[in-house]
Design a protein around this motif. Structure first.
Motif, short mmCIF file in Angstrom:
data_model
loop_
_atom_site.label_atom_id
_atom_site.label_comp_id
_atom_site.label_asym_id
_atom_site.label_seq_id
_atom_site.Cartn_x
_atom_site.Cartn_y
_atom_site.Cartn_z
N SER A 10 0.87 -1.11 -0.02
CA SER A 10 -0.05 -0.07 -0.17
C SER A 10 0.86 1.15 -0.04
O SER A 10 0.47 2.11 -0.82
CB SER A 10 -0.87 -0.05 1.13
OG SER A 10 -0.20 0.06 2.33
N GLY A 11 1.91 1.31 0.68
CA GLY A 11 2.82 2.39 0.70
C GLY A 11 3.65 2.57 -0.73
O GLY A 11 3.78 3.89 -0.98
N TYR A 12 3.77 1.53 -1.42
CA TYR A 12 4.22 1.78 -2.64
C TYR A 12 3.44 2.29 -3.60
O TYR A 12 3.68 3.10 -4.30
CB TYR A 12 4.86 0.49 -2.99
CG TYR A 12 5.35 0.47 -4.33
CD1 TYR A 12 6.56 0.78 -4.97
CD2 TYR A 12 4.29 -0.19 -5.75
CE1 TYR A 12 6.89 0.73 -6.27
CE2 TYR A 12 4.72 -0.25 -6.78
CZ TYR A 12 6.15 0.29 -7.24
OH TYR A 12 6.35 0.38 -8.54
N TYR A 13 2.08 1.72 -3.39
CA TYR A 13 1.19 2.34 -4.44
C TYR A 13 0.80 3.64 -4.24
O TYR A 13 0.70 4.73 -5.07
CB TYR A 13 -0.03 1.36 -4.55
CG TYR A 13 0.17 0.10 -5.35
CD1 TYR A 13 0.69 0.21 -6.63
CD2 TYR A 13 0.58 -1.15 -4.68
CE1 TYR A 13 0.88 -1.03 -7.48
CE2 TYR A 13 0.73 -2.27 -5.53
CZ TYR A 13 1.15 -2.10 -6.87
OH TYR A 13 1.36 -3.26 -7.60
N ASP A 14 0.82 4.33 -2.97
CA ASP A 14 0.48 5.46 -2.42
C ASP A 14 1.44 6.46 -3.06
O ASP A 14 1.58 7.45 -3.55
CB ASP A 14 0.70 5.52 -1.02
CG ASP A 14 -0.79 5.26 -0.41
OD1 ASP A 14 -1.69 4.91 -1.25
OD2 ASP A 14 -0.87 4.94 0.86
N TRP A 15 3.04 5.87 -3.03
CA TRP A 15 4.13 6.72 -3.39
C TRP A 15 4.04 6.86 -4.97
O TRP A 15 4.23 7.79 -5.55
CB TRP A 15 5.26 5.91 -3.26
CG TRP A 15 6.67 6.43 -3.69
CD1 TRP A 15 7.44 7.48 -3.40
CD2 TRP A 15 7.23 6.03 -4.96
NE1 TRP A 15 8.47 7.92 -4.34
CE2 TRP A 15 8.39 6.81 -5.32
CE3 TRP A 15 6.92 4.88 -5.72
CZ2 TRP A 15 9.29 6.73 -6.24
CZ3 TRP A 15 7.99 4.74 -6.81
CH2 TRP A 15 9.06 5.54 -7.03
N LYS A 16 3.35 5.72 -5.64
CA LYS A 16 3.42 5.81 -7.20
C LYS A 16 2.38 6.68 -7.74
O LYS A 16 2.62 7.52 -8.69
CB LYS A 16 2.96 4.57 -7.80
CG LYS A 16 4.01 3.30 -7.58
CD LYS A 16 5.06 3.55 -8.81
CE LYS A 16 4.52 3.38 -10.22
NZ LYS A 16 5.43 3.44 -11.34
N ARG A 18 1.53 9.60 -6.03
CA ARG A 18 1.67 11.05 -5.42
C ARG A 18 2.27 11.91 -6.77
O ARG A 18 3.03 11.45 -7.57
CB ARG A 18 2.93 10.67 -4.47
CG ARG A 18 3.13 12.19 -3.54
CD ARG A 18 3.95 11.66 -2.38
NE ARG A 18 3.74 10.64 -1.68
CZ ARG A 18 4.70 9.76 -1.04
NH1 ARG A 18 5.79 10.15 -1.11
NH2 ARG A 18 4.28 8.79 -0.16
N GLU A 19 1.96 13.02 -6.63
CA GLU A 19 2.39 14.03 -7.67
C GLU A 19 3.86 14.36 -7.24
O GLU A 19 4.37 14.28 -6.10
CB GLU A 19 1.53 15.43 -7.25
CG GLU A 19 0.27 15.64 -8.07
CD GLU A 19 -0.15 16.96 -7.90
OE1 GLU A 19 0.38 17.89 -8.18
OE2 GLU A 19 -1.52 17.02 -7.82
N ASP A 20 4.64 14.89 -8.33
CA ASP A 20 6.15 15.32 -8.07
C ASP A 20 6.16 16.48 -7.25
O ASP A 20 5.26 17.21 -7.24
CB ASP A 20 6.54 15.75 -9.72
CG ASP A 20 6.66 14.52 -10.40
OD1 ASP A 20 6.72 13.34 -9.97
OD2 ASP A 20 6.94 14.83 -11.52
N SER A 21 7.30 16.47 -6.42
CA SER A 21 7.33 17.75 -5.57
C SER A 21 7.84 18.93 -6.32
O SER A 21 7.97 18.85 -7.54
CB SER A 21 8.46 17.46 -4.59
OG SER A 21 9.73 17.30 -5.31
N SER A 22 7.61 20.13 -5.81
CA SER A 22 8.09 21.46 -6.62
C SER A 22 9.44 21.10 -7.10
O SER A 22 9.85 21.66 -8.15
CB SER A 22 7.78 22.49 -5.78
OG SER A 22 8.30 22.30 -4.58
N GLN A 23 10.50 20.65 -6.19
CA GLN A 23 11.76 20.71 -6.57
C GLN A 23 11.88 19.64 -7.63
O GLN A 23 12.67 20.00 -8.69
CB GLN A 23 12.43 19.84 -5.21
CG GLN A 23 14.02 19.90 -5.42
CD GLN A 23 14.85 19.25 -4.19
OE1 GLN A 23 14.23 18.84 -3.41
NE2 GLN A 23 16.01 19.49 -4.35
N GLN A 24 11.15 18.65 -7.79
CA GLN A 24 11.44 17.54 -8.74
C GLN A 24 10.94 18.22 -10.16
O GLN A 24 11.26 18.04 -11.25
CB GLN A 24 10.62 16.47 -8.55
CG GLN A 24 10.49 15.36 -9.68
CD GLN A 24 11.96 14.88 -9.78
OE1 GLN A 24 12.73 14.68 -8.93
NE2 GLN A 24 12.46 14.40 -10.94
#
Length: 59
Positions: A10-16, A18-24
């Motif tokens: 579930s943590g992996y799919y939540d990460w997938k 997620r939107e890119d950060s402003s830095q990214q």
């Protein structure tokens, strides 16, 4: 793969999701600009000239 990385599914799919950060987002924009300068120079410029062009453009 999750076992190797030591994360839950579930943590992996939540990460997938997620939107890119402003830095990214800034990094991706900079990569595109570097590539545009490199192609514009007919693949002749190295890092010093690309850096100079980026600084001239205000980066």
């Amino acid at each position: 793969m999750c076992e190797v990385l030591g994360v839950s599914k579930s943590g992996y799919y939540d990460w997938k999701k997620r939107e890119d950060s402003s830095q990214q987002k800034r990094r991706e924009a900079l990569k595109k600009e570097i590539y545009k300068i490199y192609i514009g120079s007919q693949k002749r410029y190295g890092s010093p000239k690309i850096t100079k062009k980026l600084r001239e453009q205000g980066h």
